[in-house]
Design a protein around this motif. Sequence first.
Motif, mmCIF file in Angstrom:
data_model
loop_
_atom_site.group_PDB
_atom_site.id
_atom_site.type_symbol
_atom_site.label_atom_id
_atom_site.label_comp_id
_atom_site.label_asym_id
_atom_site.label_seq_id
_atom_site.Cartn_x
_atom_site.Cartn_y
_atom_site.Cartn_z
ATOM 1 N N PRO A 3 0.803 -1.228 0.000
ATOM 2 C CA PRO A 3 0.000 0.000 0.000
ATOM 3 C C PRO A 3 0.830 1.269 0.000
ATOM 4 N N GLY A 4 1.905 1.304 0.822
ATOM 5 C CA GLY A 4 2.708 2.512 0.879
ATOM 6 C C GLY A 4 3.349 2.832 -0.464
ATOM 7 N N LEU A 90 -4.258 -6.181 9.743
ATOM 8 C CA LEU A 90 -3.445 -4.975 9.912
ATOM 9 C C LEU A 90 -2.209 -5.234 10.761
ATOM 10 N N SER A 91 -2.163 -6.369 11.472
ATOM 11 C CA SER A 91 -0.999 -6.716 12.283
ATOM 12 C C SER A 91 -0.091 -7.716 11.589
ATOM 13 N N SER A 92 -0.355 -8.021 10.329
ATOM 14 C CA SER A 92 0.465 -8.992 9.591
ATOM 15 C C SER A 92 1.300 -8.285 8.536
ATOM 16 N N LEU A 93 2.396 -8.901 8.171
ATOM 17 C CA LEU A 93 3.185 -8.388 7.056
ATOM 18 C C LEU A 93 2.325 -8.437 5.793
ATOM 19 N N TRP A 94 2.539 -7.466 4.926
ATOM 20 C CA TRP A 94 1.687 -7.313 3.748
ATOM 21 C C TRP A 94 1.622 -8.582 2.906
ATOM 22 N N PRO A 167 5.457 -12.651 13.411
ATOM 23 C CA PRO A 167 5.405 -11.962 12.115
ATOM 24 C C PRO A 167 5.610 -12.860 10.902
ATOM 25 N N ARG A 168 6.308 -13.965 11.045
ATOM 26 C CA ARG A 168 6.642 -14.762 9.854
ATOM 27 C C ARG A 168 6.795 -16.233 10.215
ATOM 28 N N GLU B 8 1.381 0.386 7.118
ATOM 29 C CA GLU B 8 1.697 -1.015 6.841
ATOM 30 C C GLU B 8 2.751 -1.499 7.821
ATOM 31 N N MET B 9 2.545 -2.700 8.363
ATOM 32 C CA MET B 9 3.541 -3.249 9.259
ATOM 33 C C MET B 9 4.747 -3.705 8.453
ATOM 34 N N VAL B 10 5.939 -3.217 8.807
ATOM 35 C CA VAL B 10 7.156 -3.556 8.060
ATOM 36 C C VAL B 10 8.070 -4.489 8.840
ATOM 37 N N GLY B 11 7.781 -4.689 10.122
ATOM 38 C CA GLY B 11 8.603 -5.610 10.905
ATOM 39 C C GLY B 11 8.047 -5.739 12.308
ATOM 40 N N ALA B 12 8.387 -6.840 12.963
ATOM 41 C CA ALA B 12 7.924 -7.070 14.330
ATOM 42 C C ALA B 12 8.911 -8.000 15.032
ATOM 43 N N GLU B 31 11.171 -6.391 7.324
ATOM 44 C CA GLU B 31 10.929 -7.317 6.233
ATOM 45 C C GLU B 31 11.741 -6.900 5.001
ATOM 46 N N PHE B 169 5.462 0.298 12.010
ATOM 47 C CA PHE B 169 4.541 0.568 10.899
ATOM 48 C C PHE B 169 5.038 1.789 10.123
ATOM 49 N N GLU B 171 3.808 4.554 6.934
ATOM 50 C CA GLU B 171 2.700 4.991 6.050
ATOM 51 C C GLU B 171 3.178 5.015 4.601
#
Lengths: 243, 171
Positions: A3-4, A90-94, A167-168, B8-12, B31, B169, B171
């Motif tokens: 999305p970004g 929304l809490s998962s990697l795209w 996350p993965r 968007e979540m990019v890492g955790a 990620e 996250f 944007e």
Amino acid sequence: MMPGAAAASGRGTGGLVALRHLGWRHPEWWVLLAAAAAWMWMIAVPHPHASPHASHGGPGSGVPGAGWLAVMVVAMMAPLTVSGVRHVALSSLWRRRGRAVAEFMAGYLGVWIAAVLGIAAAWGVASHLLGSRAAVALAVAAAVLWELAPARRRQLARCERTVPLAPRGWRADRDCVRFGAERGVSCVATCWALMAACVAFAHSLPVMAILFAVRLAPHHQRLPSRALAVLGVCLAAVVGLAG
Amino acid sequence: MRDRVPPEMVGASEGRVPLAGVPTQVEVRVEPSARARFDIAAEAAPEPAALYLKVENVQGLRPAAIGYLVHVNVPAEADPTAYPERQVGTISTFGVPETTRSDDTHSGSGVTHSFDLTEVARHLRETGEWDPERLRVTFTPIRREPAGLRMDAAAVPDGDLDVGRVSVFQE
């Protein structure tokens, strides 16, 4: 495209971009679409044992097959998963967002389908032992009493519980399925009595619609009203008996 | 008006992170597919979009401190309180035991905090210390003592609070 990155590039025509962004903002859209399709299917194809006399022990008072029950679970319960679906998406990697939602729904619906089969089996035993009328009265009484029970309010609060998701990897898959199953267990603990009432009235569509509204209402009320819920159950009973 | 998309979540992080009586640290791995955009220090990188740090599901029944300072990318073995420009916010432990228990009004999820990471990220970019592959998050306990609030690494009895996940996250 994530999305970004897509938003930054501005690619696509206005309408398509708006639609795509709507999907990104509302990842629950396909779950609600599946529920709507399930309702339309049930309206078009009533279950084989449904009849106006089903709740009175007359002809057609049997229990529908597992396939029909599964569609009924999707119709009645999938709309209640919106908060869980959004949390997972929304809490998962795209790259694994769709998969995460599918895993969550598999866990949730799996629990509910097993529960409904158990409730249907219990209904069969109860109506055989007590007779259909007494069993219907018992199911309605149980639904009313459970709506008023303090223990139900605790279960209803648990329906909004969130958990951290890996996350993965396989742990992410495991966590999404487990989260869905936990939500399913809380939901069954909250709504088993309403579902038993549905079974008691042979899944009459008007009864299911009223009980669906009873279940949906607390999510949209600032203070969930037990009185309204009890009235809803009683209305469903009246409609079911009159049908 | 620009149509906004959700961050968007990019890492955790992987696994739970304890909130103890001494500073604890966790690494958030970004990620690979998101690293290009996350690399706000790159030569041709545009002005960075908003970045957020989410501290999810803080749970426990016995806090070891009244709160925790949250810093990012503090050098290993360094005192985080010496880097105020890298602090993104504070976590209070008020209400954590109550929200950890499941009852009529609480689901048992604990408390979740979100912080705006954008300004700290800009500072790290300007000092050449921005890492597009990972973010190191440090939690430093705040203790109340007779002389006032104390924020350091002195040993105190450990409670049982922990963080479910730390995520980033963009944007």
